[in-house]
Write a protein that holds these residues in place. Structure first.
Motif, PDB file in Angstrom:
ATOM      1  N   GLU A 156       3.625 -11.610  -9.801  1.00 42.37           N
ATOM      2  CA  GLU A 156       4.324 -12.893  -9.923  1.00 42.37           C
ATOM      3  C   GLU A 156       4.622 -13.473  -8.552  1.00 42.37           C
ATOM      4  OE1 GLU A 156       7.155 -13.623 -13.323  1.00 42.37           O
ATOM      5  OE2 GLU A 156       8.529 -13.812 -11.644  1.00 42.37           O
ATOM      6  N   GLU A 157       4.667 -14.805  -8.503  1.00 44.27           N
ATOM      7  CA  GLU A 157       5.061 -15.476  -7.276  1.00 44.27           C
ATOM      8  C   GLU A 157       5.880 -16.700  -7.641  1.00 44.27           C
ATOM      9  OE1 GLU A 157       1.882 -16.824  -4.690  1.00 44.27           O
ATOM     10  OE2 GLU A 157       3.295 -16.741  -3.008  1.00 44.27           O
ATOM     11  N   ASN A 158       6.938 -16.936  -6.889  1.00 49.68           N
ATOM     12  CA  ASN A 158       7.752 -18.131  -7.111  1.00 49.68           C
ATOM     13  C   ASN A 158       8.076 -18.735  -5.750  1.00 49.68           C
ATOM     14  OD1 ASN A 158       9.559 -20.100  -7.935  1.00 49.68           O
ATOM     15  ND2 ASN A 158      11.280 -18.672  -7.893  1.00 49.68           N
ATOM     16  N   LYS A 159       7.508 -19.912  -5.477  1.00 50.88           N
ATOM     17  CA  LYS A 159       7.738 -20.561  -4.178  1.00 50.88           C
ATOM     18  C   LYS A 159       8.827 -21.617  -4.260  1.00 50.88           C
ATOM     19  CE  LYS A 159       3.087 -20.009  -2.298  1.00 50.88           C
ATOM     20  NZ  LYS A 159       1.944 -20.689  -1.697  1.00 50.88           N
ATOM     21  N   ASN A 160       9.390 -21.816  -5.431  1.00 48.72           N
ATOM     22  CA  ASN A 160      10.381 -22.881  -5.591  1.00 48.72           C
ATOM     23  C   ASN A 160      11.702 -22.479  -4.944  1.00 48.72           C
ATOM     24  OD1 ASN A 160      12.343 -24.684  -6.555  1.00 48.72           O
ATOM     25  ND2 ASN A 160      11.028 -25.196  -8.292  1.00 48.72           N
ATOM     26  N   SER A 161      12.115 -23.248  -3.929  1.00 50.40           N
ATOM     27  CA  SER A 161      13.300 -22.872  -3.161  1.00 50.40           C
ATOM     28  C   SER A 161      14.589 -23.167  -3.920  1.00 50.40           C
ATOM     29  CB  SER A 161      13.303 -23.624  -1.840  1.00 50.40           C
ATOM     30  OG  SER A 161      13.367 -25.015  -2.084  1.00 50.40           O
ATOM     31  N   GLN A 162      14.488 -23.756  -5.098  1.00 49.64           N
ATOM     32  CA  GLN A 162      15.704 -24.098  -5.834  1.00 49.64           C
ATOM     33  C   GLN A 162      15.908 -23.222  -7.067  1.00 49.64           C
ATOM     34  OE1 GLN A 162      16.193 -28.423  -6.098  1.00 49.64           O
ATOM     35  NE2 GLN A 162      14.781 -28.577  -4.395  1.00 49.64           N
ATOM     36  N   THR A 163      15.311 -22.070  -7.059  1.00 48.71           N
ATOM     37  CA  THR A 163      15.502 -21.146  -8.165  1.00 48.71           C
ATOM     38  C   THR A 163      16.687 -20.243  -7.837  1.00 48.71           C
ATOM     39  OG1 THR A 163      13.104 -21.108  -8.311  1.00 48.71           O
ATOM     40  CG2 THR A 163      14.308 -19.580  -9.719  1.00 48.71           C
ATOM     41  N   LYS A 164      17.631 -20.200  -8.760  1.00 52.16           N
ATOM     42  CA  LYS A 164      18.877 -19.455  -8.501  1.00 52.16           C
ATOM     43  C   LYS A 164      18.884 -18.114  -9.223  1.00 52.16           C
ATOM     44  CE  LYS A 164      23.229 -20.725 -10.136  1.00 52.16           C
ATOM     45  NZ  LYS A 164      24.528 -21.429  -9.981  1.00 52.16           N
ATOM     46  N   PHE A 165      19.397 -17.118  -8.536  1.00 49.99           N
ATOM     47  CA  PHE A 165      19.509 -15.779  -9.122  1.00 49.99           C
ATOM     48  C   PHE A 165      20.920 -15.243  -8.922  1.00 49.99           C
ATOM     49  CE2 PHE A 165      15.180 -16.405  -7.696  1.00 49.99           C
ATOM     50  CZ  PHE A 165      14.452 -16.062  -8.826  1.00 49.99           C
ATOM     51  N   LEU A 166      21.427 -14.578  -9.940  1.00 56.61           N
ATOM     52  CA  LEU A 166      22.748 -13.962  -9.843  1.00 56.61           C
ATOM     53  C   LEU A 166      22.582 -12.517  -9.383  1.00 56.61           C
ATOM     54  CD1 LEU A 166      22.846 -16.150 -12.239  1.00 56.61           C
ATOM     55  CD2 LEU A 166      24.895 -14.962 -12.958  1.00 56.61           C
ATOM     56  N   LEU A 167      23.047 -12.251  -8.176  1.00 52.25           N
ATOM     57  CA  LEU A 167      22.899 -10.872  -7.679  1.00 52.25           C
ATOM     58  C   LEU A 167      23.801  -9.912  -8.461  1.00 52.25           C
ATOM     59  CD1 LEU A 167      22.658 -11.247  -3.790  1.00 52.25           C
ATOM     60  CD2 LEU A 167      20.832 -11.148  -5.492  1.00 52.25           C
ATOM     61  N   TYR A 168      24.824 -10.447  -9.098  1.00 49.88           N
ATOM     62  CA  TYR A 168      25.739  -9.607  -9.872  1.00 49.88           C
ATOM     63  C   TYR A 168      25.239  -9.495 -11.304  1.00 49.88           C
ATOM     64  CZ  TYR A 168      30.204  -7.912 -11.804  1.00 49.88           C
ATOM     65  OH  TYR A 168      31.178  -7.177 -12.418  1.00 49.88           O
ATOM     66  N   GLY A 169      24.372  -8.544 -11.543  1.00 47.00           N
ATOM     67  CA  GLY A 169      23.942  -8.263 -12.908  1.00 47.00           C
ATOM     68  C   GLY A 169      22.781  -9.089 -13.428  1.00 47.00           C
ATOM     69  N   GLY A 170      22.380 -10.145 -12.703  1.00 53.64           N
ATOM     70  CA  GLY A 170      21.300 -10.990 -13.204  1.00 53.64           C
ATOM     71  C   GLY A 170      19.929 -10.602 -12.693  1.00 53.64           C
ATOM     72  N   VAL A 171      19.878  -9.636 -11.818  1.00 54.25           N
ATOM     73  CA  VAL A 171      18.611  -9.206 -11.215  1.00 54.25           C
ATOM     74  C   VAL A 171      18.549  -7.683 -11.192  1.00 54.25           C
ATOM     75  CG1 VAL A 171      18.390 -11.244  -9.735  1.00 54.25           C
ATOM     76  CG2 VAL A 171      19.625  -9.238  -8.890  1.00 54.25           C
ATOM     77  N   ILE A 172      17.398  -7.161 -10.840  1.00 55.56           N
ATOM     78  CA  ILE A 172      17.278  -5.712 -10.701  1.00 55.56           C
ATOM     79  C   ILE A 172      18.157  -5.236  -9.537  1.00 55.56           C
ATOM     80  CG2 ILE A 172      15.000  -5.484 -11.754  1.00 55.56           C
ATOM     81  CD1 ILE A 172      13.793  -5.580  -8.933  1.00 55.56           C
ATOM     82  N   ARG A 173      18.559  -3.985  -9.596  1.00 54.65           N
ATOM     83  CA  ARG A 173      19.511  -3.447  -8.619  1.00 54.65           C
ATOM     84  C   ARG A 173      19.009  -3.549  -7.170  1.00 54.65           C
ATOM     85  NH1 ARG A 173      23.901   0.312  -8.623  1.00 54.65           N
ATOM     86  NH2 ARG A 173      24.614   0.329  -6.478  1.00 54.65           N
ATOM     87  N   GLY A 174      17.731  -3.344  -6.990  1.00 53.83           N
ATOM     88  CA  GLY A 174      17.166  -3.403  -5.635  1.00 53.83           C
ATOM     89  C   GLY A 174      17.424  -4.743  -4.956  1.00 53.83           C
ATOM     90  N   TRP A 175      17.358  -5.813  -5.711  1.00 53.89           N
ATOM     91  CA  TRP A 175      17.624  -7.137  -5.134  1.00 53.89           C
ATOM     92  C   TRP A 175      19.071  -7.241  -4.669  1.00 53.89           C
ATOM     93  CZ3 TRP A 175      15.269 -12.367  -6.747  1.00 53.89           C
ATOM     94  CH2 TRP A 175      13.869 -12.279  -6.770  1.00 53.89           C
ATOM     95  N   SER A 176      20.006  -6.754  -5.477  1.00 52.82           N
ATOM     96  CA  SER A 176      21.427  -6.840  -5.110  1.00 52.82           C
ATOM     97  C   SER A 176      21.706  -6.048  -3.837  1.00 52.82           C
ATOM     98  CB  SER A 176      22.311  -6.279  -6.230  1.00 52.82           C
ATOM     99  OG  SER A 176      21.934  -6.802  -7.466  1.00 52.82           O
ATOM    100  N   GLU A 177      20.909  -5.019  -3.609  1.00 50.67           N
ATOM    101  CA  GLU A 177      21.134  -4.183  -2.434  1.00 50.67           C
ATOM    102  C   GLU A 177      20.533  -4.784  -1.166  1.00 50.67           C
ATOM    103  OE1 GLU A 177      23.051  -1.611  -2.239  1.00 50.67           O
ATOM    104  OE2 GLU A 177      23.489  -1.621  -4.391  1.00 50.67           O
ATOM    105  N   ILE A 178      19.406  -5.475  -1.280  1.00 49.63           N
ATOM    106  CA  ILE A 178      18.683  -5.910  -0.082  1.00 49.63           C
ATOM    107  C   ILE A 178      18.971  -7.367   0.320  1.00 49.63           C
ATOM    108  CG2 ILE A 178      16.392  -6.126   0.973  1.00 49.63           C
ATOM    109  CD1 ILE A 178      17.495  -3.213   0.644  1.00 49.63           C
ATOM    110  N   PHE A 179      19.201  -8.264  -0.623  1.00 52.26           N
ATOM    111  CA  PHE A 179      19.497  -9.654  -0.219  1.00 52.26           C
ATOM    112  C   PHE A 179      20.667  -9.755   0.769  1.00 52.26           C
ATOM    113  CE2 PHE A 179      16.498 -11.374  -3.280  1.00 52.26           C
ATOM    114  CZ  PHE A 179      16.091 -12.536  -2.637  1.00 52.26           C
ATOM    115  N   PRO A 180      21.749  -8.954   0.612  1.00 45.28           N
ATOM    116  CA  PRO A 180      22.855  -9.073   1.563  1.00 45.28           C
ATOM    117  C   PRO A 180      22.492  -8.681   3.001  1.00 45.28           C
ATOM    118  CG  PRO A 180      23.622  -8.062  -0.462  1.00 45.28           C
ATOM    119  CD  PRO A 180      22.117  -8.101  -0.540  1.00 45.28           C
ATOM    120  N   GLN A 181      21.290  -8.188   3.205  1.00 47.08           N
ATOM    121  CA  GLN A 181      20.847  -7.851   4.563  1.00 47.08           C
ATOM    122  C   GLN A 181      20.308  -9.092   5.294  1.00 47.08           C
ATOM    123  OE1 GLN A 181      21.046  -4.732   5.945  1.00 47.08           O
ATOM    124  NE2 GLN A 181      22.014  -3.939   4.088  1.00 47.08           N
ATOM    125  N   PHE A 182      20.186 -10.203   4.575  1.00 51.86           N
ATOM    126  CA  PHE A 182      19.573 -11.405   5.153  1.00 51.86           C
ATOM    127  C   PHE A 182      20.557 -12.571   5.188  1.00 51.86           C
ATOM    128  CE2 PHE A 182      16.146  -8.767   3.712  1.00 51.86           C
ATOM    129  CZ  PHE A 182      15.190  -8.914   4.702  1.00 51.86           C
TER     130      PHE A 182
END
Ligand SMILES: [Ca+2]
Ligand SMILES: [Ca+2]
Ligand SMILES: [Ca+2]
Ligand SMILES: [Ca+2]
Length: 338
Positions: A156-182
């Motif tokens: 899958e690929e999503n280039k749309n910069s306006q797609t929102k994700f909830l890091l609290y429970g709305g995504v896989i755990r790995g995302w919640s762990e790594i996004f805060p590094q950026f």
């Protein structure tokens, strides 16, 4: 419409792919998390040692700092992801309670660019682009010689910069762990109405299946697949999980950028009041409407009642209890209220 509201008029994509759903596999017994982690880690490391990366620079565009992984050909001199030094391989170590078992995970990630703006915490919402690949093993036999390769396949690929994700429970755990590094970047509107994105955080994470979908197969992703995500962090939106008027990232008591979730029988470093234990769970402040447990709601304690009209103090201006108190803001101090 100004740029910010345009940015925030996001498309809320139904994140079927990224939300947790174990219903399809209810009748099949799941593999052991620890054993699967060992297998996944070996495959991730082999992938990183047998592939090289090419970073694509495309300033202003949402696909800036993209990365392409390619298998190093037989006898090739390309430097592997594992050995390259332009974007040092970093690790984040976490312990995850899977119910029956607790697994200590190591997550490899790379920063292609950290970003120049704000950092999300692990319960904020992010506006992000991504490309996902799953890692799989392929065994082939030619002239009685059997070889096994570890390969990646984009799902899958999503280039749309306006797609929102909830890091609290709305995504896989790995995302919640790594996004805060950026960090987020900047954006500006072009004369033609399009938006340029610059300096946003961009990176790659390599996730064991236990921090992704584990035993569930998702669209084209086979079950127990380690996943690689190339991510872009365009913007964030703060959240207030307990609705007390203080955004969750300001309830991060130890300031590490992560809210610690409930864990039975273990005190929580993001919790002010040790007495607010419920059934062996300690409630962290970002989920607690009365942080200091003094019987007065935080939302009440942070109001300036002597002003006309009454208003809620900006976080930095919330008063302490003065000489009688512990020096903390009064919503974190049982000795005064309002
Ligand atoms: Ca709050
Ligand atoms: Ca914390
Ligand atoms: Ca209180
Ligand atoms: Ca208080």
């Amino acid at each position: 419409m100004n740029i910010l509201s345009k940015i925030l008029s996001f498309i809320f994509v139904a994140t079927m792919l990224l939300s947790c759903d174990k219903s399809d596999n209810d009748t099949v017994e799941l593999r052991d998390y620890q054993e699967q982690y060992i297998t996944d880690l070996a495959n991730i490391e082999e992938y990183m040692k047998t592939h090289y990366m090419t970073v694509v620079s495309n300033p202003g565009q949402p696909d800036d700092m993209d990365v392409i992984f390619t298998k190093i050909p037989e006898g090739g001199s390309q430097v592997s992801v594992w050995d390259q030094t332009d974007y040092p391989v970093q690790t984040r170590e976490i312990s995850v309670d899977h119910g029956d078992s607790e697994v200590s995970y190591k997550i490899y990630f790379l920063k292609l660019r950290e970003g120049s703006g704000k950092k999300p915490c692990n319960v904020d919402n992010v506006f992000a682009g991504y490309r996902g690949e799953y890692i799989y093993k392929e065994t082939t036999t030619v002239d009685n010689v059997t070889t096994t390769e570890v390969l990646g396949k984009q799902f899958e690929e999503n280039k749309n910069s306006q797609t929102k994700f909830l890091l609290y429970g709305g995504v896989i755990r790995g995302w919640s762990e790594i996004f805060p590094q950026f960090r987020t970047g900047t954006y500006s509107e072009n004369p033609d109405g399009t938006i340029s994105h610059n300096d946003f955080g961009a990176g790659v994470m390599f996730l064991p299946s236990g921090l992704a979908y584990f035993g569930t197969s998702k669209s084209t992703i086979p079950s127990y697949s380690p996943l690689i995500f190339t991510i872009k962090l365009f913007e964030l939106e703060r959240t207030d999980q307990d609705g007390d008027g203080i955004p969750s990232y300001l309830e991060d008591l130890n300031g590490d950028g992560y809210m610690y979730l409930l864990k039975k029988g273990v005190s929580n470093i993001d919790n002010t009041d040790e007495a607010d234990e419920k059934d062996g769970n300690y409630i962290p402040d970002f989920l607690d409407a009365d942080d200091d447990g003094d019987g007065y709601l935080t939302s009440y304690e942070i109001k300036n009642l002597s002003a006309t009209p009454i208003y809620t103090y900006p976080f930095d201006e919330i008063p302490t209890c003065g000489t009688s108190g512990n020096g903390k803001k009064r919503h974190l101090d049982k000795t005064c209220h309002n």
